[in-house]
Design a protein around this motif. Structure first.
Motif, PDB file in Angstrom:
ATOM      1  N   THR A 105     -33.466  -7.386 -11.335  1.00  0.00           N
ATOM      2  CA  THR A 105     -32.437  -7.750 -12.381  1.00  0.00           C
ATOM      3  C   THR A 105     -32.826  -8.138 -13.665  1.00  0.00           C
ATOM      4  O   THR A 105     -32.334  -7.785 -14.530  1.00  0.00           O
ATOM      5  N   LEU A 106     -34.251  -8.747 -13.663  1.00  0.00           N
ATOM      6  CA  LEU A 106     -34.745  -9.130 -14.794  1.00  0.00           C
ATOM      7  C   LEU A 106     -35.168  -7.940 -15.671  1.00  0.00           C
ATOM      8  O   LEU A 106     -35.089  -7.782 -16.965  1.00  0.00           O
ATOM      9  N   GLU A 107     -35.820  -6.873 -14.913  1.00  0.00           N
ATOM     10  CA  GLU A 107     -36.063  -5.478 -15.560  1.00  0.00           C
ATOM     11  C   GLU A 107     -34.813  -4.800 -16.269  1.00  0.00           C
ATOM     12  O   GLU A 107     -34.940  -4.435 -17.409  1.00  0.00           O
ATOM     13  N   LEU A 108     -33.636  -5.179 -15.551  1.00  0.00           N
ATOM     14  CA  LEU A 108     -32.351  -4.144 -16.123  1.00  0.00           C
ATOM     15  C   LEU A 108     -31.921  -5.267 -17.327  1.00  0.00           C
ATOM     16  O   LEU A 108     -31.379  -4.578 -18.265  1.00  0.00           O
ATOM     17  N   ILE A 109     -31.796  -6.663 -17.367  1.00  0.00           N
ATOM     18  CA  ILE A 109     -31.755  -7.534 -18.405  1.00  0.00           C
ATOM     19  C   ILE A 109     -32.535  -7.060 -19.582  1.00  0.00           C
ATOM     20  O   ILE A 109     -32.172  -6.890 -20.628  1.00  0.00           O
ATOM     21  N   GLY A 146     -23.242  -8.217 -17.720  1.00  0.00           N
ATOM     22  CA  GLY A 146     -22.482  -8.788 -16.388  1.00  0.00           C
ATOM     23  C   GLY A 146     -23.504  -8.434 -15.215  1.00  0.00           C
ATOM     24  O   GLY A 146     -23.792  -7.048 -15.209  1.00  0.00           O
ATOM     25  N   ILE A 147     -23.725  -9.235 -14.391  1.00  0.00           N
ATOM     26  CA  ILE A 147     -24.386  -8.640 -12.941  1.00  0.00           C
ATOM     27  C   ILE A 147     -23.265  -8.373 -11.951  1.00  0.00           C
ATOM     28  O   ILE A 147     -22.313  -8.809 -11.774  1.00  0.00           O
ATOM     29  N   ILE A 153     -28.926 -13.211  -7.148  1.00  0.00           N
ATOM     30  CA  ILE A 153     -29.414 -14.404  -7.219  1.00  0.00           C
ATOM     31  C   ILE A 153     -30.214 -14.959  -6.212  1.00  0.00           C
ATOM     32  O   ILE A 153     -30.705 -15.872  -6.131  1.00  0.00           O
ATOM     33  N   GLU A 154     -30.323 -13.824  -5.108  1.00  0.00           N
ATOM     34  CA  GLU A 154     -31.274 -14.276  -3.890  1.00  0.00           C
ATOM     35  C   GLU A 154     -30.967 -15.631  -3.380  1.00  0.00           C
ATOM     36  O   GLU A 154     -31.943 -16.639  -2.905  1.00  0.00           O
ATOM     37  N   ASN A 155     -29.589 -15.895  -3.227  1.00  0.00           N
ATOM     38  CA  ASN A 155     -29.319 -17.384  -2.634  1.00  0.00           C
ATOM     39  C   ASN A 155     -29.890 -18.407  -3.407  1.00  0.00           C
ATOM     40  O   ASN A 155     -30.113 -19.473  -2.980  1.00  0.00           O
ATOM     41  N   SER A 156     -29.861 -18.168  -4.765  1.00  0.00           N
ATOM     42  CA  SER A 156     -30.560 -19.443  -5.520  1.00  0.00           C
ATOM     43  C   SER A 156     -29.681 -19.531  -6.715  1.00  0.00           C
ATOM     44  O   SER A 156     -29.652 -19.073  -7.717  1.00  0.00           O
ATOM     45  N   LEU A 157     -29.109 -20.921  -6.931  1.00  0.00           N
ATOM     46  CA  LEU A 157     -28.346 -21.311  -7.873  1.00  0.00           C
ATOM     47  C   LEU A 157     -29.235 -21.417  -9.095  1.00  0.00           C
ATOM     48  O   LEU A 157     -28.722 -21.167 -10.292  1.00  0.00           O
ATOM     49  N   ALA A 158     -30.530 -21.563  -9.050  1.00  0.00           N
ATOM     50  CA  ALA A 158     -31.363 -21.872 -10.109  1.00  0.00           C
ATOM     51  C   ALA A 158     -31.658 -20.320 -10.731  1.00  0.00           C
ATOM     52  O   ALA A 158     -31.603 -20.398 -11.907  1.00  0.00           O
ATOM     53  N   TYR A 163     -30.052 -16.485 -15.153  1.00  0.00           N
ATOM     54  CA  TYR A 163     -29.323 -15.498 -15.393  1.00  0.00           C
ATOM     55  C   TYR A 163     -28.389 -15.638 -16.548  1.00  0.00           C
ATOM     56  O   TYR A 163     -28.233 -15.043 -17.756  1.00  0.00           O
ATOM     57  N   TYR A 164     -27.883 -16.840 -16.342  1.00  0.00           N
ATOM     58  CA  TYR A 164     -26.755 -17.288 -17.478  1.00  0.00           C
ATOM     59  C   TYR A 164     -27.498 -17.554 -18.730  1.00  0.00           C
ATOM     60  O   TYR A 164     -27.200 -17.172 -19.953  1.00  0.00           O
TER      61      TYR A 164
END
Ligand code: ZN
Length: 440
Positions: A105-109, A146-147, A153-158, A163-164
């Motif tokens: 995800t981070l690499e795509l961002i 947009g994701i 999010i790997e079940n993580s609100l953090a 990402y926001y």
């Protein structure tokens, strides 16, 4: 002040009625000049909510300044078609990147931001409706993100919050794979895949609330019908479907029934102006004949993919997503492309069923193996949509809403709801974190 206009010297220049007198020969009233499709296209803020080009950025080292070379989106086509803003899809293939969802995800961002850095004179990274408008005014292309798929999010609100913070402004709750907290239309009938009881788990509801609170648009493209309705019951902000069509015209589970279209239009509560359905250009979601042909081809196509995978394994080679895509494409290229008018039928249908304030464009460029309606290969061809809508009698104002105005309205409202929620005294969901520690 008004009287001062009527000083004698001005009287010579001003028409008589300015000073309250009836003119002797009133100018005959001309009928209002009809705005041409070209004028609408030129002045509109055109927003597309889904392109999978980041896969190309990362895997093929493709740059937006390059020739298309088999793809759908580059700077040349963006400028030719006056595309104002693109939501680049941050999509992590769930099988290939198991255990590395956040990293991918981070690499795509990062890949989107690298493109912005590479072409600062042409592209602007933005994360607000005002940003889109500012880019338009300054003749720059606005890049947003947009994701696609809540598994990111790997079940993580953090992770969701971070990402926001990096600028992600929508998330489809699922891709074609169900995750631990929401079900997908892609595997909802697959008994071997675990599913939720009611469409969303308690954590899934927290995700929707946290997205509302952050100001991240809740995107219901890809989710199962039950997850769709469960989400609509609880969301405090209007939702979007970033790339979906009308099921009445093409019966694919990725498309939406008329009831769902109306539900999106009514989403966000009594004071909301409602959400928006951004029509997917993929031939398989546009045309029933194409969808049926694709289904008939599936066993043969999937066998070819499995054989190639096996061959790569015996030869000790890696089998990449691009390898699979090439095989899929060689099969789907044999199915005739639907006419562009069928795509316009979807826009028209949604405008009639849900209202003209609730439809827009979500191309899925670079995500559909080139399977697009005839004559629609890149943003260069977007003016054809404007012309077609104009020919069907849509007014300039309505076409501008479809091309981007509706999405801007929803984006603004999502931000306003987020401000309201942040002002509410509510126990912070973050106190529950970490929600799901990895099992040992
Ligand atoms: Zn998708």
């Amino acid at each position: 002040m008004r009287a001062r206009i009527c000083i004698p010297i001005l009287l010579l220049a001003l028409p008589a009625f300015v000073c309250g007198q009836t003119p002797a020969n009133p100018t005959p009233k001309m009928p209002p000049k009809k705005t041409t499709a070209a004028e609408i296209q030129k002045s509109a803020i055109i927003i597309d909510t889904h392109a999978d080009t980041p896969q190309r950025f990362v895997d093929e080292h493709f740059n937006l300044g390059d020739p298309l070379n088999g793809g759908n989106l580059n700077l040349d086509s963006i400028h030719k078609g006056n595309l104002g803003a693109e939501f680049f899809s941050i999509w992590v293939e769930p099988g290939l990147y198991k255990g590395q969802y956040a990293r991918r995800t981070l690499e795509l961002i990062d890949s989107v931001k690298q493109q912005v850095a590479k072409y600062p004179d042409q592209i602007m990274f933005v994360a607000t409706p005002e940003g889109i408008e500012y880019a338009h005014r300054t003749h720059k292309f606005a890049a947003l993100m947009g994701i696609e798929g809540g598994h990111s999010i790997e079940n993580s609100l953090a992770l969701l919050r971070q990402y926001y913070a990096l600028g992600v402004r929508y998330m489809t709750l699922t891709w074609s794979n169900s995750n631990d907290w929401a079900d997908s239309s892609g595997d909802v009938d697959d008994k071997s895949v675990p599913h939720t009881k009611e469409g969303l788990t308690e954590f899934g509801k927290d995700v929707v609330y946290e997205m509302n609170r952050l100001g991240m648009m809740v995107d219901i493209s890809h989710v199962s019908d039950r997850t769709f309705y469960r989400t609509l019951v609880i969301t405090r902000a209007p939702v979007i479907a970033s790339h979906s069509g009308a099921r009445a015209l093409c019966n694919a589970p990725r498309n939406m029934t008329d009831d769902m279209l109306r539900a999106v239009a009514n989403s966000g509560g009594p004071n909301s102006k409602g959400g928006v359905v951004q029509v997917n250009f993929f031939s398989g979601f546009v045309s029933q004949a194409y969808w049926d042909a694709m289904k008939a081809q599936a066993p043969e196509r999937e066998k070819a993919v499995a054989d190639a995978k096996e061959k790569a394994k015996t030869e000790g080679r890696e089998f990449t997503y691009a390898d699979e895509e090439k095989i899929q494409r060689s099969y789907m290229d044999r199915i005739p492309r639907p006419p562009l008018s069928m795509l316009i039928d979807h826009i028209d249908h949604i405008a009639k069923v849900a209202g003209v304030d609730h439809v827009g464009l979500g191309s899925d460029f670079d995500g559909v193996s080139g399977q697009l309606p005839e004559g629609l290969d890149s943003p260069t061809d977007l003016p054809k949509i404007t012309i077609a809508l104009s020919e069907r009698g849509y007014s300039a104002a309505d076409i501008q809403k479809i091309l981007g105005g509706n999405l801007l309205r929803v984006f603004r409202e999502v931000e306003a709801v987020s401000k309201e929620l942040q002002a509410e005294e509510r126990p912070r969901i973050s106190e529950k974190q970490p929600f799901d520690k990895p099992q040992k």
